[in-house]
Motif scaffolding. Structure first.
Motif, PDB file in Angstrom:
ATOM      1  N   LEU A   1       4.532  10.236  -7.085  1.00 32.46           N
ATOM      2  CA  LEU A   1       5.858  10.190  -8.037  1.00 32.46           C
ATOM      3  C   LEU A   1       5.760   9.824  -9.945  1.00 32.46           C
ATOM      4  CD1 LEU A   1       8.579   7.358  -7.619  1.00 32.46           C
ATOM      5  CD2 LEU A   1       9.185  10.118  -7.806  1.00 32.46           C
ATOM      6  N   ALA A   2       4.412   9.598  -9.633  1.00 30.05           N
ATOM      7  CA  ALA A   2       3.505   9.828 -11.434  1.00 30.05           C
ATOM      8  C   ALA A   2       3.097  10.533 -11.317  1.00 30.05           C
ATOM      9  CB  ALA A   2       2.882   8.494 -11.154  1.00 30.05           C
ATOM     10  N   LEU A   3       2.331  11.289 -10.481  1.00 31.32           N
ATOM     11  CA  LEU A   3       1.711  13.069  -9.992  1.00 31.32           C
ATOM     12  C   LEU A   3       2.630  13.636 -10.632  1.00 31.32           C
ATOM     13  CD1 LEU A   3      -0.928  12.580  -7.309  1.00 31.32           C
ATOM     14  CD2 LEU A   3      -1.442  12.604 -10.075  1.00 31.32           C
ATOM     15  N   SER A   4       3.863  13.995 -10.052  1.00 30.69           N
ATOM     16  CA  SER A   4       4.640  15.160  -9.651  1.00 30.69           C
ATOM     17  C   SER A   4       5.533  14.554 -11.504  1.00 30.69           C
ATOM     18  CB  SER A   4       6.066  15.095  -8.676  1.00 30.69           C
ATOM     19  OG  SER A   4       6.578  13.405  -8.997  1.00 30.69           O
ATOM     20  N   LEU A   5       5.534  13.323 -11.818  1.00 29.52           N
ATOM     21  CA  LEU A   5       6.098  12.941 -12.873  1.00 29.52           C
ATOM     22  C   LEU A   5       5.219  13.744 -14.403  1.00 29.52           C
ATOM     23  CD1 LEU A   5       8.769  12.084 -14.164  1.00 29.52           C
ATOM     24  CD2 LEU A   5       7.197  10.243 -14.628  1.00 29.52           C
TER      25      LEU A   5
ATOM     26  N   ARG B   1      11.987  14.905  -6.042  1.00 26.15           N
ATOM     27  CA  ARG B   1      11.218  13.680  -5.094  1.00 26.15           C
ATOM     28  C   ARG B   1      11.356  12.359  -4.912  1.00 26.15           C
ATOM     29  NH1 ARG B   1       5.491  12.644  -3.162  1.00 26.15           N
ATOM     30  NH2 ARG B   1       5.657  10.344  -2.842  1.00 26.15           N
ATOM     31  N   LEU B   2      12.220  12.550  -5.742  1.00 32.07           N
ATOM     32  CA  LEU B   2      12.755  10.384  -6.394  1.00 32.07           C
ATOM     33  C   LEU B   2      13.721  10.520  -4.793  1.00 32.07           C
ATOM     34  CD1 LEU B   2      12.213   8.557  -8.237  1.00 32.07           C
ATOM     35  CD2 LEU B   2      13.797   9.188  -9.319  1.00 32.07           C
TER      36      LEU B   2
ATOM     37  N   LEU C   1       2.568  11.433   1.472  1.00 33.64           N
ATOM     38  CA  LEU C   1       3.450   9.767   0.739  1.00 33.64           C
ATOM     39  C   LEU C   1       2.889  10.237  -0.667  1.00 33.64           C
ATOM     40  CD1 LEU C   1       2.384   6.752   2.442  1.00 33.64           C
ATOM     41  CD2 LEU C   1       4.375   7.748   2.840  1.00 33.64           C
ATOM     42  N   VAL C   2       1.830  11.084  -0.262  1.00 30.30           N
ATOM     43  CA  VAL C   2       1.029  11.328  -2.140  1.00 30.30           C
ATOM     44  C   VAL C   2       1.992  13.191  -2.495  1.00 30.30           C
ATOM     45  CG1 VAL C   2      -0.746  11.128  -3.766  1.00 30.30           C
ATOM     46  CG2 VAL C   2      -0.550   9.798  -1.767  1.00 30.30           C
ATOM     47  N   SER C   3       1.714  13.637  -1.967  1.00 29.25           N
ATOM     48  CA  SER C   3       1.459  14.803  -2.365  1.00 29.25           C
ATOM     49  C   SER C   3       3.614  15.460  -2.352  1.00 29.25           C
ATOM     50  CB  SER C   3       1.291  16.216  -1.409  1.00 29.25           C
ATOM     51  OG  SER C   3       1.919  16.743   0.140  1.00 29.25           O
ATOM     52  N   PRO C   4       4.305  16.441  -3.614  1.00 30.58           N
ATOM     53  CA  PRO C   4       5.851  16.524  -2.477  1.00 30.58           C
ATOM     54  C   PRO C   4       5.850  17.133  -1.285  1.00 30.58           C
ATOM     55  CG  PRO C   4       4.387  17.959  -4.855  1.00 30.58           C
ATOM     56  CD  PRO C   4       3.680  17.567  -4.284  1.00 30.58           C
ATOM     57  N   GLY C   5       6.816  17.413  -1.156  1.00 34.38           N
ATOM     58  CA  GLY C   5       7.300  17.656   0.040  1.00 34.38           C
ATOM     59  C   GLY C   5       8.645  17.253   0.676  1.00 34.38           C
TER      60      GLY C   5
ATOM     61  N   TRP D   1       0.356  -1.033  -0.038  1.00 34.12           N
ATOM     62  CA  TRP D   1       0.154   0.176  -0.474  1.00 34.12           C
ATOM     63  C   TRP D   1       1.080   1.134   0.123  1.00 34.12           C
ATOM     64  CZ3 TRP D   1      -5.328   1.519  -0.857  1.00 34.12           C
ATOM     65  CH2 TRP D   1      -5.748   0.264  -1.050  1.00 34.12           C
ATOM     66  N   VAL D   2       2.230   1.198   0.414  1.00 31.41           N
ATOM     67  CA  VAL D   2       2.480   2.938   0.728  1.00 31.41           C
ATOM     68  C   VAL D   2       3.366   2.800  -0.510  1.00 31.41           C
ATOM     69  CG1 VAL D   2       4.811   3.149   1.904  1.00 31.41           C
ATOM     70  CG2 VAL D   2       2.800   2.161   3.426  1.00 31.41           C
ATOM     71  N   ALA D   3       3.646   1.506  -0.774  1.00 34.19           N
ATOM     72  CA  ALA D   3       4.886   1.729  -2.029  1.00 34.19           C
ATOM     73  C   ALA D   3       3.739   2.630  -3.048  1.00 34.19           C
ATOM     74  CB  ALA D   3       4.727   0.355  -2.778  1.00 34.19           C
ATOM     75  N   GLY D   4       2.268   1.714  -3.856  1.00 33.56           N
ATOM     76  CA  GLY D   4       1.171   2.109  -4.417  1.00 33.56           C
ATOM     77  C   GLY D   4       0.933   3.756  -4.121  1.00 33.56           C
ATOM     78  N   PHE D   5       1.205   4.445  -2.668  1.00 36.98           N
ATOM     79  CA  PHE D   5       0.996   6.578  -2.354  1.00 36.98           C
ATOM     80  C   PHE D   5       2.003   6.475  -3.234  1.00 36.98           C
ATOM     81  CE2 PHE D   5      -2.486   4.673   0.847  1.00 36.98           C
ATOM     82  CZ  PHE D   5      -3.140   5.408  -0.036  1.00 36.98           C
ATOM     83  N   LEU D   6       3.709   5.804  -2.315  1.00 32.51           N
ATOM     84  CA  LEU D   6       4.661   6.947  -3.418  1.00 32.51           C
ATOM     85  C   LEU D   6       4.535   6.258  -4.945  1.00 32.51           C
ATOM     86  CD1 LEU D   6       7.154   5.014  -0.760  1.00 32.51           C
ATOM     87  CD2 LEU D   6       6.513   7.143  -0.877  1.00 32.51           C
ATOM     88  N   VAL D   7       3.828   5.463  -5.560  1.00 34.11           N
ATOM     89  CA  VAL D   7       4.461   5.941  -6.728  1.00 34.11           C
ATOM     90  C   VAL D   7       3.216   6.729  -7.225  1.00 34.11           C
ATOM     91  CG1 VAL D   7       3.919   4.020  -9.157  1.00 34.11           C
ATOM     92  CG2 VAL D   7       5.544   2.788  -6.912  1.00 34.11           C
TER      93      VAL D   7
END
Lengths: 450, 109
Positions: A101-105, A116-117, A400-404, A92-98
């Motif tokens: 990342l996808a959103l920021s890309l 972010r990476l 886990l989702v937004s940048p920062g 789940w955590v990996a899902g949110f991180l991905v």
């Protein structure tokens, strides 16, 4: 575990039995729980023999003999006790991180995505360090941790005004306060059976931490802690852990808020920036420094958004805002309300899963620590959603989702710490409850027996 | 006694009240008129694995004599499993009884 009136060599016999048994269990953390339970079993069993008229010495020997071969029993326990790897939760955590990342890309530029990476990499290191950490340490030295954190924050927030060379922008440092609910959880745990005195000590720790959050360079961390930290205190009272009358306890817990309200009234007359923040939270157009403009523009954008697909952007909406702390607005703008609902639903299911796991914890400390992280997570999510829907201005990020930068690293560390509870909680042992005050049928019972 | 049935008996005892390990052994022996004598080596690993599965939970409680005992409690998931196991057991014993009483052949006649 004290063994009653027995010769030392018989006590040694029990100890030796348990030691032989535990030597077969490879997971060291499980030893304490298994040995405590087996010692208790042997004592129960020998007491039963004594009740039948058998001499105490013989009774213990018989009880040990009844328990069977220690090596065989140890192997049985070894098969059962392994750290419970949290693959599902890590996925789940990996899902949110991905997703982040996808959103920021997709939404932002490559520079933002590569930044972010890097933060995700640091965050992963922190998360796994916390995942393998021993959370029971928090229960052993709660006040030391609490004072240490408060003094460190006072120092940091004070000196920050002096030094300019900072790793992160100053306002990001308020995210350190995200660890405060976990720190408070340690204190609550240590005071849980001390009745009203324990509750008062918890509220003192709460106020101390609140002050450290208050001097942080942004107010959002303070607002966050005053909701999440107080939530933890209320849960404890309602669960009956303090052993106090629920209504009186909750009333006492809200006393600091009442005092804060008085303080607000006082500040309101002074017309400080804090007053302005409170007023503009409800009516953005009143903001004199123009922060309310953000909320009004967000509302304008959202009113034009579609269920699915890209919607137009208001004329005066600066696009760069979407690159920062308005990820959910960006999702609504670029993809529509349905994908936004999907993200929120995903977070909701994740949080519900966490609560279910926290409630199954056998150790009180495990329950408090995991609840503290869940509250930290949940309150951030709610604050972030409110901000993104054009209400209260806030500098809290979507975990886990937004940048920062710092927020991401601290949130990942907290999630790792919570997963370490889920991983080892089944064998965690709480120190025995010490009931100083007890409330029974409207009377306070004081017991000084240790 | 096959291990699946031991689990069923333990869950059944915990349905009535929360118990600690030694109490379960005594209670089972007494209720079965001393037919079922649970071994320590069977009970505790079984309890711990049932806990890992989420069918029971445990908590520590301090007795009057300041001793800490680990009590076990049935979870809603455990109640569901118990009901299922009980149904299976009843179907099984009924089938065995039908055969043993010689009644099974009657249905085919």
């Amino acid at each position: 575990m004290p063994m009653h009136d027995t010769r030392p060599e018989l006590k040694q016999l029990t100890d030796k039995y348990i030691e032989d048994l535990c030597s077969q269990i490879r997971w060291k953390k499980a030893h304490k729980r298994v040995s405590a339970e087996m010692a208790s079993h042997i004592q129960d069993s020998s007491e039963a023999y004594i009740a039948q008229g058998i001499a105490p010495d013989d009774a213990i020997e018989l009880a040990i003999k009844d328990s069977g071969d220690p090596a065989t029993l140890g192997l049985e326990f070894d098969r059962v006790h392994r750290p419970a790897a949290q693959w599902g939760m890590l996925a789940w955590v990996a899902g949110f991180l991905v997703l982040g990342l996808a959103l920021s890309l997709f939404l932002f530029d490559e520079v933002g995505a590569s930044r972010r990476l890097i933060f995700t990499g640091i965050g992963l290191a922190v998360m796994f360090a916390a995942y393998f950490a021993d959370f029971t340490l928090l229960g052993k030295r709660p006040w030391l941790v609490c004072f240490g954190v408060v003094v460190a924050c006072w120092g940091l927030f004070y000196f920050m005004q002096l030094w300019r060379a900072l790793l992160f922008p100053p306002w990001q440092y308020q995210n350190i306060t995200l660890v405060f609910p976990v720190v408070l959880a340690g204190v609550i745990f240590s005071q849980r059976s001390r009745g009203y005195i324990g509750l008062v000590f918890c509220l003192l720790a709460f106020l101390l931490l609140s002050h450290a959050a208050f001097v942080a360079p942004a107010l959002s961390g303070f607002v966050h802690f005053s909701i999440a930290g107080m939530g933890l205190v209320i849960i404890t009272i309602l669960k009956g852990w303090f052993g106090v009358n629920r209504l009186a306890g909750v009333a006492l817990a809200f006393l600091p808020y009442f005092l804060a309200l008085l303080f607000m009234v006082f500040v309101l007359q002074q017309g400080s920036w804090m007053t302005t923040r409170v007023i503009t939270a409800f009516n953005p157009s009143n903001d004199p420094v123009g922060m309310g403009f953000i909320s009004l523009q967000i509302r304008a954008l959202l009113s034009q958004a579609y269920l699915l697909g890209e919607s137009p952007i208001p004329q005066f909406f600066p696009q760069r805002w979407l690159y920062g702390e308005l990820v959910l607005v960006a999702v609504i703008h670029r993809f529509g309300w349905l994908p936004f609902t999907g993200v929120i639903l995903g977070i909701g299911i994740f949080v519900a899963g966490l609560v279910a796991k926290a409630r199954r914890q056998r150790s009180g400390l495990g329950f408090f620590v995991s609840m503290a992280v869940i509250l930290t997570f949940g309150v951030q999510v709610i604050m972030y959603i409110l901000y993104n829907l054009g209400f209260v201005f806030s500098q809290i990020s979507l975990p886990l989702v937004s940048p920062g930068g710092l927020a991401l690293i601290i949130n990942m560390g907290l999630v790792g710490f919570m997963l370490s509870v889920f991983r080892t909680g089944n064998v965690a042992i709480d120190p025995p409850m010490r009931q100083l005050f007890k409330w029974e049928n409207g009377r306070v019972i004081v017991s000084f027996k240790r | 006694m096959p291990s699946g049935n031991t689990a069923m008996l333990v869950l059944k005892l915990l349905e009535a009240q929360d118990m600690y390990g030694y109490q379960i052994i005594e209670e089972l022996s007494q209720k079965s008129e001393e037919v079922f004598k649970l071994k320590t080596g069977t009970l505790y690993p079984l309890l711990h694995s049932l806990e890992n599965d989420g069918t029971i939970t445990s908590y520590d409680q301090t007795t009057d004599a300041q001793r800490v005992r680990t009590y076990y409690k049935l979870t809603p998931k455990g109640s569901g499993l118990l009901a299922k196991k009980q149904d299976e057991w009843q179907a099984y014993t009924r089938a065995v009884n039908l055969v043993m009483d010689g009644g099974a052949g009657y249905a085919h006649a």
